[in-house]
Design an enzyme around this catalytic site. Structure first.
Site, PDB file in Angstrom:
ATOM      1  N   CYS A   1       0.856  -1.193   0.000  1.00  0.00           N
ATOM      2  CA  CYS A   1       0.000   0.000   0.000  1.00  0.00           C
ATOM      3  C   CYS A   1       0.890   1.239   0.000  1.00  0.00           C
ATOM      4  O   CYS A   1       1.697   1.429   0.908  1.00  0.00           O
ATOM      5  CB  CYS A   1      -0.879  -0.017   1.249  1.00  0.00           C
ATOM      6  SG  CYS A   1      -1.695   1.553   1.590  1.00  0.00           S
TER       7      CYS A   1
ATOM      8  N   TYR B   1      -9.300   0.522  -4.914  1.00  0.00           N
ATOM      9  CA  TYR B   1      -8.687  -0.753  -4.527  1.00  0.00           C
ATOM     10  C   TYR B   1      -8.220  -1.589  -5.715  1.00  0.00           C
ATOM     11  O   TYR B   1      -7.747  -2.706  -5.523  1.00  0.00           O
ATOM     12  CB  TYR B   1      -9.610  -1.530  -3.571  1.00  0.00           C
ATOM     13  CG  TYR B   1      -9.280  -1.175  -2.142  1.00  0.00           C
ATOM     14  CD1 TYR B   1      -9.531   0.108  -1.654  1.00  0.00           C
ATOM     15  CD2 TYR B   1      -8.651  -2.077  -1.291  1.00  0.00           C
ATOM     16  CE1 TYR B   1      -9.179   0.461  -0.376  1.00  0.00           C
ATOM     17  CE2 TYR B   1      -8.294  -1.721  -0.007  1.00  0.00           C
ATOM     18  CZ  TYR B   1      -8.568  -0.455   0.453  1.00  0.00           C
ATOM     19  OH  TYR B   1      -8.198  -0.101   1.729  1.00  0.00           O
TER      20      TYR B   1
ATOM     21  N   GLU C   1      -6.046  -5.615   4.644  1.00  0.00           N
ATOM     22  CA  GLU C   1      -6.519  -4.307   4.177  1.00  0.00           C
ATOM     23  C   GLU C   1      -7.523  -4.489   3.043  1.00  0.00           C
ATOM     24  O   GLU C   1      -8.485  -3.727   2.926  1.00  0.00           O
ATOM     25  CB  GLU C   1      -5.338  -3.455   3.727  1.00  0.00           C
ATOM     26  CG  GLU C   1      -5.735  -2.017   3.421  1.00  0.00           C
ATOM     27  CD  GLU C   1      -4.541  -1.143   3.074  1.00  0.00           C
ATOM     28  OE1 GLU C   1      -3.616  -1.654   2.426  1.00  0.00           O
ATOM     29  OE2 GLU C   1      -4.548   0.046   3.427  1.00  0.00           O
TER      30      GLU C   1
ATOM     31  N   HIS D   1     -13.141   5.544  -3.205  1.00  0.00           N
ATOM     32  CA  HIS D   1     -12.113   4.730  -2.550  1.00  0.00           C
ATOM     33  C   HIS D   1     -12.281   3.234  -2.842  1.00  0.00           C
ATOM     34  O   HIS D   1     -11.299   2.508  -2.917  1.00  0.00           O
ATOM     35  CB  HIS D   1     -12.132   5.001  -1.049  1.00  0.00           C
ATOM     36  CG  HIS D   1     -10.826   4.698  -0.399  1.00  0.00           C
ATOM     37  ND1 HIS D   1      -9.616   5.056  -0.949  1.00  0.00           N
ATOM     38  CD2 HIS D   1     -10.521   4.034   0.748  1.00  0.00           C
ATOM     39  CE1 HIS D   1      -8.635   4.644  -0.160  1.00  0.00           C
ATOM     40  NE2 HIS D   1      -9.153   4.009   0.863  1.00  0.00           N
TER      41      HIS D   1
ATOM     42  N   CYS E   1      -5.663  -0.845  -6.781  1.00  0.00           N
ATOM     43  CA  CYS E   1      -4.253  -0.889  -6.346  1.00  0.00           C
ATOM     44  C   CYS E   1      -3.833  -2.333  -6.112  1.00  0.00           C
ATOM     45  O   CYS E   1      -2.705  -2.714  -6.408  1.00  0.00           O
ATOM     46  CB  CYS E   1      -4.060  -0.074  -5.073  1.00  0.00           C
ATOM     47  SG  CYS E   1      -4.916  -0.764  -3.626  1.00  0.00           S
TER      48      CYS E   1
ATOM     49  N   THR F   1      -4.085   4.838   7.552  1.00  0.00           N
ATOM     50  CA  THR F   1      -3.104   4.519   6.509  1.00  0.00           C
ATOM     51  C   THR F   1      -2.192   5.717   6.261  1.00  0.00           C
ATOM     52  O   THR F   1      -2.673   6.815   5.961  1.00  0.00           O
ATOM     53  CB  THR F   1      -3.848   4.138   5.214  1.00  0.00           C
ATOM     54  OG1 THR F   1      -4.553   2.930   5.459  1.00  0.00           O
ATOM     55  CG2 THR F   1      -2.887   3.920   4.057  1.00  0.00           C
TER      56      THR F   1
HETATM   57 FE1  SF4 Z   1      -3.313   1.834  -0.017  1.00  0.00          FE
HETATM   58 FE2  SF4 Z   1      -4.722   0.842  -2.041  1.00  0.00          FE
HETATM   59 FE3  SF4 Z   1      -5.882   2.422  -0.192  1.00  0.00          FE
HETATM   60 FE4  SF4 Z   1      -4.154   3.378  -2.031  1.00  0.00          FE
HETATM   61  S1  SF4 Z   1      -6.210   2.485  -2.394  1.00  0.00           S
HETATM   62  S2  SF4 Z   1      -4.200   3.890   0.132  1.00  0.00           S
HETATM   63  S3  SF4 Z   1      -2.670   1.714  -2.152  1.00  0.00           S
HETATM   64  S4  SF4 Z   1      -5.019   0.357   0.120  1.00  0.00           S
HETATM   65 FE    FE Z   2      -6.709   1.529   2.660  1.00  0.00          FE
END
Ligand code: SF4
Ligand code: FE
Length: 485
Positions: free
Chosen positions: A98, A294, A444, A290, A296, A189
Site C-alpha cells: 500500500c 482498490y 486491508e 475509494h 491498487c 493509513t
Molecule cells: Fe493503499 Fe490501495 Fe488504499 Fe491506495 S487504495 S491507500 S494503495 S489500500
Molecule cells: Fe486503505
C-alpha cells in the site's frame, strides 16, 4: 517550489518532532526507524513516478492553473478518474504494498463536491476555504492523509449516545476563530507519512450528533496529535539486519492509531461544522472513489502472480498443465477486480460542483471482489510455492559457514537457479501472504474502505430488484405489476 522527488519528500518528513510510539517507546525520528522507513519509501515512490511518468501521475489543474500531482488533483473529466486507477495499478506493481496516498486523493475529490452542495443549501463558505487549502497543498505537493474511521465504542449506539463521548471525533469547544477537536481515528493509513490530515465523519449522523459532524484539516505535526504505530506480521525482521528474510525489504504499508487531544483548528480549515445531513453524503461519495481505488491490489496481484510463476520455473515445473492453469486462474481473478474498478471509473458522472465521480455500484462490486479474490490468489501462490514458503531457514543460516553450503546444495531448484534466488522469491510470497505486506494484500483488502458487509449494503441499495422482477415478468408472460394483482 514544492516537493519534487522521492528524496525531497523523505527530507520533508524529517525533524517534525511527532509524538510517535512503537513497541512501547517514543520514536525520535520515524524517518530513520528501520521498521517505519519502508512505508516512507512506498510513498516516496509516488513522487518518483510523477517525475518518470508525468502523463500517468500528474495532471493539469484548473484550480491551481498548473500541473499538479495526480494524488492532489480534483478530477475534471472521466479520463481523470480512469487515470487514477492506471496510476494505482502501476504503483502496486512497483511497490508490492500500500503506497498510502489514495485516501487523501479520494477525500479531496469527495469533499470538493460535498462542500459545494453544503454551501448551496446553507450559504456556508466551505468550498472557498477548501479550494484555498487545496491550492496550498498542490503548490507544496504535500501528502494528505484522510482520517475517517472512529473507534465507535458500542456499535449499536450513535455517536451522541455513547457512554464515553469521545468514541467519535467531536468538537469539544467552539471558540471565536476556530474549533477544538477531541477523539481518535483508527487504522490510519500513512498518517505519519502525511503532511496534513483531513479528519472526516465515519458514518451517517442524526441532528443530535451535531458536534460529531465535522471535517477539518490538521497539520500532522500539530502538538495535540499522538500516533501509536500498528504492528505488522514479521515487522521486526527489519531489525535483524540482512534483507532476504524480509521478502520486500524496501517497501511496506503503514497504519497507526491517531489520537486528537484537544486540537485547535482555525475556521479557515473547517469544511463541515454541524451540518449533520451531509455526513452520509460525504461517506458515500468518499467510498465511491475509494472502493474502486482498490484496483491498487491488482498491481500487488501482478507481483504475486509473477512470484508464483517464477517459483514454478525455479522448481522446474513451469510447463506442467496444472501450474499453467493455476496461473491462469490467478490472472482471471486479478483482472476481474480490475475490470469492475476501471469500469466504475469509465462510468463516472459529473457532480454539481463540476468534478467527476465514479459509478458507485461498480465501485462497491470492485471492493467486494477485493475482499475475496486476493485470498484465493494468495492460496494459489502458496500452493505453487510449496511448503518451503513456511519452513525455509533464515538468511543467517545461509551465511553460516557450516550450514550455508548444506542449504545451497539441498535448496537449489532446476539447473541454473541458485538456492538464494529460490529463497528470495519464496520470501516475497511469504511477505505478501503471511508477512508484512499481507497486511496490505489481504487484511486491508478485507477491511480497508469498509468491510465486506458495507459493500453488500450498497449493492443491495442499488441492485434494482423491482426493475429486474419486471424484466422477468415481461418475458414469462405474467401480467400486471408484481404484488399488485
Ligand atoms: Fe493503499 Fe490501495 Fe488504499 Fe491506495 S487504495 S491507500 S494503495 S489500500
Ligand atoms: Fe486503505
Amino acid at each position: 517550489m514544492g516537493i519534487v522527488t522521492g528524496a525531497d519528500y523523505i527530507e520533508s518528513l524529517r525533524g517534525r518532532n511527532l509524538k510517535v510510539w512503537f513497541l512501547g517507546e517514543r520514536i525520535a525520528e520515524p524517518v530513520d526507524h528501520p521498521v517505519i522507513r519502508p512505508s516512507i519509501n512506498a510513498v516516496a515512490r509516488t513522487y518518483d513516478l510523477a517525475v518518470e511518468h508525468p502523463e500517468l501521475a500528474t495532471a493539469w489543474s484548473r484550480i491551481s492553473g498548473r500541473p499538479v500531482n495526480r494524488f492532489l488533483h480534483v478530477t475534471e473529466s472521466v479520463e481523470d478518474v480512469v487515470a487514477q486507477n492506471k496510476m494505482q495499478r502501476r504503483l502496486g506493481q512497483l511497490t508490492g504494498t500500500c503506497f498510502q496516498r489514495c485516501v487523501g486523493m479520494d477525500a479531496i475529490n469527495s469533499l470538493f463536491s460535498v462542500t459545494h452542495e453544503i454551501d448551496q443549501k446553507h450559504g456556508t463558505p466551505y468550498q472557498r476555504r477548501f479550494r484555498d487549502f487545496l491550492v496550498r497543498m498542490q503548490e507544496a505537493n504535500y501528502v494528505i492523509g484522510g482520517a475517517m474511521t472512529d473507534p465507535k465504542g458500542d456499535r449499536s449506539k450513535a455517536p451522541a449516545e455513547q457512554s464515553d463521548p469521545d468514541m467519535f471525533v467531536r468538537i469539544v469547544e467552539r471558540r471565536p476563530g476556530g474549533i477544538v477537536l477531541r477523539g481518535a481515528k483508527m487504522h490510519q493509513t500513512g498518517c505519519l507519512n502525511s503532511h496534513w490530515i483531513l479528519a472526516m465523519p465515519t458514518m451517517r449522523m442524526r441532528p443530535a450528533d451535531r458536534d460529531y459532524a465535522v471535517v477539518a484539516a490538521i497539520p500532522v505535526d500539530d502538538p495535540g496529535l499522538t500516533f501509536i504505530y500498528g504492528r505488522q506480521s514479521c515487522d521486526t525482521r527489519a531489525l535483524e539486519g540482512g534483507e532476504i528474510d524480509q521478502g520486500n525489504a524496501r517497501y511496506s504499508g503503514q497504519e497507526a492509531m491517531m489520537i486528537l487531544d484537544d486540537v485547535f483548528v482555525p475556521d479557515e480549515l473547517v469544511f463541515l461544522d454541524g451540518e449533520t445531513e451531509f455526513a452520509a453524503m460525504l461517506v458515500e461519495r468518499f467510498t465511491a472513489y475509494h472502493r474502486r481505488s482498490y484496483v491498487c491490489k491488482t498491481g500487488l496481484g501482478d507481483v504475486i502472480i509473477g512470484a508464483a510463476a517464477l517459483i514454478a520455473d525455479y522448481n522446474g515445473v513451469a510447463a506442467a498443465a496444472h501450474v499453467r492453469d493455476k496461473l491462469v486462474e490467478m490472472a482471471h481473478l486479478n483482472e476481474s477486480i480490475y475490470g469492475a474498478g476501471i469500469a466504475s471509473s469509465h462510468e463516472s458522472h459529473e457532480t454539481p460542483a463540476g468534478n467527476f465521480e465514479p459509478d458507485d455500484l461498480l465501485a462497491n462490486v470492485c471492493k467486494h471482489n477485493v475482499t475475496r479474490f486476493p485470498y484465493e490468489i494468495a492460496r494459489l501462490a502458496q500452493d505453487l510455492a510449496g511448503g518451503l514458503v513456511a519452513t525455509l531457514p533464515s538468511e543467517k543460516d545461509f551465511a553460516n559457514p557450516e550450514t550455508g553450503p548444506l542449504l545451497r546444495k539441498y535448496l537449489k531448484g532446476r539447473d541454473g537457479v541458485t538456492a538464494e534466488e529460490r529463497a528470495r522469491v519464496l520470501r516475497l510470497i511469504e511477505n505478501m501472504t503471511l508477512g508484512r505486506n499481507a497486511v496490505g494484500y489481504l487484511t486491508e483488502s478485507m477491511h480497508g474502505a469498509g468491510s465486506p458487509q458495507a459493500q453488500r449494503i450498497q449493492i443491495a441499495r442499488q441492485m434494482k430488484l423491482e426493475e429486474k422482477k419486471e424484466l422477468a415478468r415481461a418475458l414469462a408472460g405474467i401480467p400486471g405489476k408484481a404484488g399488485t394483482e
